[in-house]
Design a protein around this motif. Structure first.
Motif, mmCIF file in Angstrom:
data_model
loop_
_atom_site.group_PDB
_atom_site.id
_atom_site.type_symbol
_atom_site.label_atom_id
_atom_site.label_comp_id
_atom_site.label_asym_id
_atom_site.label_seq_id
_atom_site.Cartn_x
_atom_site.Cartn_y
_atom_site.Cartn_z
ATOM 1 N N GLY A 121 40.857 43.679 28.776
ATOM 2 C CA GLY A 121 41.497 43.393 30.052
ATOM 3 C C GLY A 121 41.285 44.564 30.996
ATOM 4 O O GLY A 121 41.387 45.722 30.573
ATOM 5 N N LEU A 122 40.990 44.269 32.260
ATOM 6 C CA LEU A 122 40.733 45.319 33.245
ATOM 7 C C LEU A 122 41.577 45.105 34.493
ATOM 8 O O LEU A 122 41.687 43.988 34.998
ATOM 9 C CB LEU A 122 39.258 45.328 33.651
ATOM 10 C CG LEU A 122 38.225 45.518 32.539
ATOM 11 C CD1 LEU A 122 36.816 45.405 33.110
ATOM 12 C CD2 LEU A 122 38.414 46.858 31.845
ATOM 13 N N ASP A 123 42.143 46.193 34.994
ATOM 14 C CA ASP A 123 42.800 46.218 36.301
ATOM 15 C C ASP A 123 41.918 47.081 37.190
ATOM 16 O O ASP A 123 41.880 48.298 37.040
ATOM 17 C CB ASP A 123 44.209 46.806 36.189
ATOM 18 C CG ASP A 123 44.902 46.866 37.534
ATOM 19 O OD1 ASP A 123 44.857 45.870 38.274
ATOM 20 O OD2 ASP A 123 45.484 47.920 37.861
ATOM 21 N N GLY A 139 41.755 41.375 36.278
ATOM 22 C CA GLY A 139 42.827 40.987 37.183
ATOM 23 C C GLY A 139 42.268 40.525 38.514
ATOM 24 O O GLY A 139 41.371 41.158 39.070
ATOM 25 N N TYR A 140 42.783 39.419 39.014
ATOM 26 C CA TYR A 140 42.310 38.789 40.245
ATOM 27 C C TYR A 140 43.467 38.810 41.246
ATOM 28 O O TYR A 140 44.340 37.942 41.203
ATOM 29 C CB TYR A 140 41.871 37.369 39.923
ATOM 30 C CG TYR A 140 41.034 36.676 40.962
ATOM 31 C CD1 TYR A 140 40.022 37.335 41.654
ATOM 32 C CD2 TYR A 140 41.228 35.330 41.229
ATOM 33 C CE1 TYR A 140 39.231 36.678 42.580
ATOM 34 C CE2 TYR A 140 40.444 34.655 42.148
ATOM 35 C CZ TYR A 140 39.456 35.336 42.821
ATOM 36 O OH TYR A 140 38.665 34.686 43.727
ATOM 37 N N ALA A 153 36.447 42.131 45.895
ATOM 38 C CA ALA A 153 35.915 43.271 45.138
ATOM 39 C C ALA A 153 35.967 42.983 43.637
ATOM 40 O O ALA A 153 35.038 43.329 42.895
ATOM 41 C CB ALA A 153 36.699 44.546 45.473
ATOM 42 N N SER A 154 37.020 42.323 43.180
ATOM 43 C CA SER A 154 37.121 41.955 41.758
ATOM 44 C C SER A 154 36.043 40.944 41.384
ATOM 45 O O SER A 154 35.482 41.010 40.290
ATOM 46 C CB SER A 154 38.507 41.388 41.446
ATOM 47 O OG SER A 154 39.482 42.401 41.537
ATOM 48 N N GLU A 155 35.753 40.021 42.288
ATOM 49 C CA GLU A 155 34.680 39.052 42.035
ATOM 50 C C GLU A 155 33.335 39.762 41.876
ATOM 51 O O GLU A 155 32.562 39.450 40.969
ATOM 52 C CB GLU A 155 34.597 38.039 43.187
ATOM 53 C CG GLU A 155 35.762 37.085 43.251
ATOM 54 C CD GLU A 155 35.762 36.228 44.510
ATOM 55 O OE1 GLU A 155 34.966 36.502 45.448
ATOM 56 O OE2 GLU A 155 36.573 35.285 44.557
ATOM 57 N N ARG A 156 33.064 40.731 42.765
ATOM 58 C CA ARG A 156 31.806 41.488 42.675
ATOM 59 C C ARG A 156 31.754 42.295 41.378
ATOM 60 O O ARG A 156 30.716 42.374 40.727
ATOM 61 C CB ARG A 156 31.649 42.415 43.893
ATOM 62 C CG ARG A 156 31.338 41.672 45.183
ATOM 63 C CD ARG A 156 30.974 42.618 46.317
ATOM 64 N NE ARG A 156 32.028 43.562 46.645
ATOM 65 C CZ ARG A 156 33.019 43.330 47.503
ATOM 66 N NH1 ARG A 156 33.112 42.167 48.109
ATOM 67 N NH2 ARG A 156 33.918 44.271 47.744
ATOM 68 N N ASP A 206 44.654 35.604 37.479
ATOM 69 C CA ASP A 206 45.603 35.856 38.568
ATOM 70 C C ASP A 206 46.575 36.969 38.177
ATOM 71 O O ASP A 206 47.287 36.861 37.187
ATOM 72 C CB ASP A 206 46.367 34.566 38.872
ATOM 73 C CG ASP A 206 47.217 34.666 40.127
ATOM 74 O OD1 ASP A 206 47.438 35.784 40.636
ATOM 75 O OD2 ASP A 206 47.675 33.613 40.594
ATOM 76 N N GLU A 207 46.562 38.040 38.953
ATOM 77 C CA GLU A 207 47.384 39.193 38.604
ATOM 78 C C GLU A 207 48.417 39.528 39.671
ATOM 79 O O GLU A 207 48.924 40.643 39.731
ATOM 80 C CB GLU A 207 46.499 40.423 38.376
ATOM 81 C CG GLU A 207 45.793 40.895 39.625
ATOM 82 C CD GLU A 207 45.629 42.400 39.694
ATOM 83 O OE1 GLU A 207 46.636 43.110 39.587
ATOM 84 O OE2 GLU A 207 44.492 42.845 39.856
ATOM 85 N N ARG A 208 48.750 38.564 40.519
ATOM 86 C CA ARG A 208 49.709 38.857 41.584
ATOM 87 C C ARG A 208 50.960 39.511 41.038
ATOM 88 O O ARG A 208 51.537 39.056 40.060
ATOM 89 C CB ARG A 208 50.085 37.574 42.323
ATOM 90 C CG ARG A 208 49.013 37.161 43.313
ATOM 91 C CD ARG A 208 49.359 35.882 43.982
ATOM 92 N NE ARG A 208 48.859 34.787 43.148
ATOM 93 C CZ ARG A 208 48.817 33.534 43.529
ATOM 94 N NH1 ARG A 208 49.262 33.193 44.707
ATOM 95 N NH2 ARG A 208 48.330 32.620 42.733
ATOM 96 N N LEU A 209 51.322 40.613 41.636
ATOM 97 C CA LEU A 209 52.535 41.384 41.338
ATOM 98 C C LEU A 209 52.484 42.148 40.015
ATOM 99 O O LEU A 209 53.471 42.753 39.618
ATOM 100 C CB LEU A 209 53.782 40.492 41.385
ATOM 101 C CG LEU A 209 54.018 39.746 42.696
ATOM 102 C CD1 LEU A 209 55.264 38.875 42.582
ATOM 103 C CD2 LEU A 209 54.145 40.704 43.862
#
Length: 139
Positions: A5-7, A60-61, A75-78, A95-98
């Motif tokens: 998993g990446l943030d 995380g999106y 930027a996450s998509e790229r 989806d990483e909202r919040l």
């Protein structure tokens, strides 16, 4: 095989890894990057992918609250596309909202100093992103 998993931020990438059964996520480290200089930390990620025998990556999106896609989500998509090209592994956007805000609140409630929070916030956010994904897969 494990899931990573990446943030992803503009200056750091928080990294988490699942256990071998895919039940729990554990924060591993925070990698310094320089998005504006196109330094994305892929060399270090390659080492971790090999070390932990990673078979899938979840990023995380950060969608906007109204479900639209802003500059950070783009930027996450790229970043996801770069990972797919470099490592030929499945890469999913989650989806990483919040998530970062939740990680910050958790660290504050644990009375972690601002200086120490800054060191672990991205790793903790990556852990929360990955754990959410793992929990969803079990349903």
């Amino acid at each position: 095989m494990r899931i990573m998993g990446l943030d992803v931020g503009s200056k750091t990438v928080g990294v988490a890894i699942s256990d071998a059964l895919g039940w729990t996520a554990q924060g591993i480290e925070t990698i310094k990057i320089a998005e504006d200089q196109e330094q994305f930390g892929f060399d270090r990620l390659e080492e971790l992918i090999k070390e932990y025998e990673v078979s899938e990556i979840v990023i995380g999106y950060p969608k906007n609250m109204n479900n639209t896609i802003g500059p950070r989500a783009e930027a996450s998509e790229r970043y996801a596309e770069g990972l797919k090209e470099k490592f030929s592994l499945p890469v999913k956007l989650w989806d990483e909202r919040l998530t970062t805000m939740a990680a910050e609140k958790m660290l504050i409630s644990a009375d972690v100093s601002r200086k120490n929070r800054k060191k672990v916030i991205d790793k903790m956010a990556a852990t929360m992103i990955l754990q959410g994904y793992l929990d969803f897969k079990k349903i």
